[in-house]
Write a protein that holds these residues in place. Sequence first.
Motif, PDB file in Angstrom:
ATOM      1  N   GLN A 395     -42.674 130.601 -72.143  1.00 43.14           N
ATOM      2  CA  GLN A 395     -42.899 129.506 -71.199  1.00 43.14           C
ATOM      3  C   GLN A 395     -44.396 129.359 -70.880  1.00 43.14           C
ATOM      4  O   GLN A 395     -44.955 128.269 -70.896  1.00 43.14           O
ATOM      5  CB  GLN A 395     -42.174 129.851 -69.904  1.00 43.14           C
ATOM      6  CG  GLN A 395     -41.568 128.683 -69.221  1.00 43.14           C
ATOM      7  CD  GLN A 395     -40.561 129.171 -68.177  1.00 43.14           C
ATOM      8  OE1 GLN A 395     -40.453 130.353 -67.874  1.00 43.14           O
ATOM      9  NE2 GLN A 395     -39.821 128.246 -67.637  1.00 43.14           N
ATOM     10  N   HIS A 396     -45.009 130.499 -70.638  1.00 43.97           N
ATOM     11  CA  HIS A 396     -46.417 130.542 -70.290  1.00 43.97           C
ATOM     12  C   HIS A 396     -47.281 130.024 -71.451  1.00 43.97           C
ATOM     13  O   HIS A 396     -48.169 129.200 -71.276  1.00 43.97           O
ATOM     14  CB  HIS A 396     -46.775 131.984 -69.946  1.00 43.97           C
ATOM     15  CG  HIS A 396     -48.086 132.109 -69.269  1.00 43.97           C
ATOM     16  ND1 HIS A 396     -48.286 131.703 -67.966  1.00 43.97           N
ATOM     17  CD2 HIS A 396     -49.288 132.551 -69.729  1.00 43.97           C
ATOM     18  CE1 HIS A 396     -49.555 131.903 -67.655  1.00 43.97           C
ATOM     19  NE2 HIS A 396     -50.183 132.416 -68.702  1.00 43.97           N
ATOM     20  N   ASN A 399     -46.881 126.316 -71.805  1.00 44.96           N
ATOM     21  CA  ASN A 399     -47.582 125.615 -70.743  1.00 44.96           C
ATOM     22  C   ASN A 399     -49.083 125.546 -71.039  1.00 44.96           C
ATOM     23  O   ASN A 399     -49.724 124.504 -70.879  1.00 44.96           O
ATOM     24  CB  ASN A 399     -47.326 126.325 -69.411  1.00 44.96           C
ATOM     25  CG  ASN A 399     -47.530 125.378 -68.252  1.00 44.96           C
ATOM     26  OD1 ASN A 399     -48.455 124.587 -68.270  1.00 44.96           O
ATOM     27  ND2 ASN A 399     -46.680 125.454 -67.258  1.00 44.96           N
ATOM     28  N   ASN A 400     -49.618 126.668 -71.520  1.00 49.27           N
ATOM     29  CA  ASN A 400     -51.037 126.690 -71.873  1.00 49.27           C
ATOM     30  C   ASN A 400     -51.354 125.737 -73.000  1.00 49.27           C
ATOM     31  O   ASN A 400     -52.372 125.047 -72.992  1.00 49.27           O
ATOM     32  CB  ASN A 400     -51.437 128.098 -72.352  1.00 49.27           C
ATOM     33  CG  ASN A 400     -51.907 128.929 -71.209  1.00 49.27           C
ATOM     34  OD1 ASN A 400     -52.277 128.392 -70.169  1.00 49.27           O
ATOM     35  ND2 ASN A 400     -51.889 130.237 -71.385  1.00 49.27           N
ATOM     36  N   GLY A 403     -49.432 121.901 -71.812  1.00 51.12           N
ATOM     37  CA  GLY A 403     -49.583 121.398 -70.453  1.00 51.12           C
ATOM     38  C   GLY A 403     -48.285 120.856 -69.852  1.00 51.12           C
ATOM     39  O   GLY A 403     -48.316 119.996 -68.988  1.00 51.12           O
ATOM     40  N   LEU A 404     -47.157 121.350 -70.337  1.00 52.09           N
ATOM     41  CA  LEU A 404     -45.871 120.907 -69.786  1.00 52.09           C
ATOM     42  C   LEU A 404     -45.057 122.136 -69.429  1.00 52.09           C
ATOM     43  O   LEU A 404     -45.121 123.148 -70.124  1.00 52.09           O
ATOM     44  CB  LEU A 404     -45.087 120.124 -70.836  1.00 52.09           C
ATOM     45  CG  LEU A 404     -45.431 118.669 -71.069  1.00 52.09           C
ATOM     46  CD1 LEU A 404     -44.704 118.166 -72.315  1.00 52.09           C
ATOM     47  CD2 LEU A 404     -45.035 117.804 -69.874  1.00 52.09           C
ATOM     48  N   SER A 405     -44.263 122.047 -68.357  1.00 55.22           N
ATOM     49  CA  SER A 405     -43.401 123.193 -68.102  1.00 55.22           C
ATOM     50  C   SER A 405     -42.095 122.986 -68.861  1.00 55.22           C
ATOM     51  O   SER A 405     -41.516 121.907 -68.848  1.00 55.22           O
ATOM     52  CB  SER A 405     -43.173 123.389 -66.607  1.00 55.22           C
ATOM     53  OG  SER A 405     -42.462 122.310 -66.108  1.00 55.22           O
TER      54      SER A 405
END
Length: 432
Positions: A395-396, A399-400, A403-405
């Motif tokens: 997930q992390h 996101n990096n 730029g979306l969760s």
Amino acid sequence: MIWNEKIECMSREDMRALQSERLIELVNRVYNNVAFYRHRMEEMGVEPSDIKSIDDIVKLPFTYKNDLRDHYPFGLFAVPMKDIVRVHASSGTTGKPTTVGYTKNDIKNWREVLARCLTMAGISSDDVMQVSYGYGLFTGGLGVHYGAETVGCTVIPISGGNTRRQLQLMSDFGSTVLACTPSYALHLADALAENGYSLKDMKLKVGVFGAEPWTENMRLELEKKWGIKAFDIYGLSEIMGPGVANDCIHHVGLHVHEDHFFPEIVDSGTKLPMADGEEGELVFTTLTKEGIPLLRYNTRDLSTLNRSTCKCGRTTVRMKKITGRSDDMLIIRGVNLFPSQIEHVLLEMGETSAHYMLYVDRENNLDTLELKVELDETNRMETIRDLQMLSRKIQHALNNAIGLSVKVTLVEPKTIARSEGKAVRVVDKRKK
Ligand code: DLL
């Protein structure tokens, strides 16, 4: 009201003359200043002197998103960095974004085309505009912002997100225009009551919605929910950002600012030009851009062109509302995402298998994204804690990278259906 009547109502003949003059100048400029284009033209045996009018555009090479990626970050810029006053970026097909640069003159032209779009939507210096597109590397916020200032609106640069605050300021500041993605506009409308507001608290009259595909039905729905007039604004970072085209009060296609952005429609297979009215890939040549001028940039957006004069009096060519794309790019909460970006991250981490599925849905009118990925057979997880840690790590990393969760669900090996032909990796439940 028409912002620039001379251009927007120009005869087709004069427009072609202007476009021809600008194309000839552009081709010389890119040939002399951008090694990529000089090589492409040499490969095709085309010289700047072969371009004598806008009709000769078909002799020129196409440009694709990958070309920008291959020359990341500034390899296609046509001026020295000292002349670049702004940089924006959007997602590419892998980890690297595509970067674009603007000279002072590009920013001036961007303000001009935006001012035309906003005026087309009936917006003037009497309006208070809430700009809820993201500010930052995304072109939406700053692009619309400068245009709104140019027409003299009172601008509220609130940027995206924070629904409660959006509604509070909309009510307290008396916003008359809302600029954001159509899905966010719908979400805000549905959040009115639960935040203690009703339409009576709002002065909203106009919506300037874009950055993602939406249907005519959705436009009517937004008009009804908000009691406003909703307009479609189109654009893409590679060409300028928002403001390449916009619809007028008649909503029969979007007027393209064709003195700056020359549109063509090509067949998605053969890449041959198609006639007006035929649907294909939308291609733009930036006739005036200095920072990163592009020849025949293939947007992969599907549309048709219509060169008849509009009831509003404008003669500029209209493109049909975008009906889809010819590639697999998804737009999630206004962020462009290629499934290959997810794959790239998973493979780089190397802790799962490469079998995955993406589920896109819409909850409360906001896009959601779930990734189901198979565990690697050789890397059996022993405890629930291990599994949780791995899904958090993925997930992390996602996101990096994008730029979306993303909600990450790990599944047993061999549980994701295999396809016999092209892999089906996306289930988009948003499509009605
Ligand atoms: O989305 C620029 C923009 C910002 C346009 C604000 C309008 C308002 P990109 O992030 O580079 O730029 O994404 C460009 O988004 O090729 C289309 O696929 C899609 N798109 C943009 N506007 C529309 C629209 C901005 N009105 C990509 N209708 C484009 C349908 C749109 N699709």
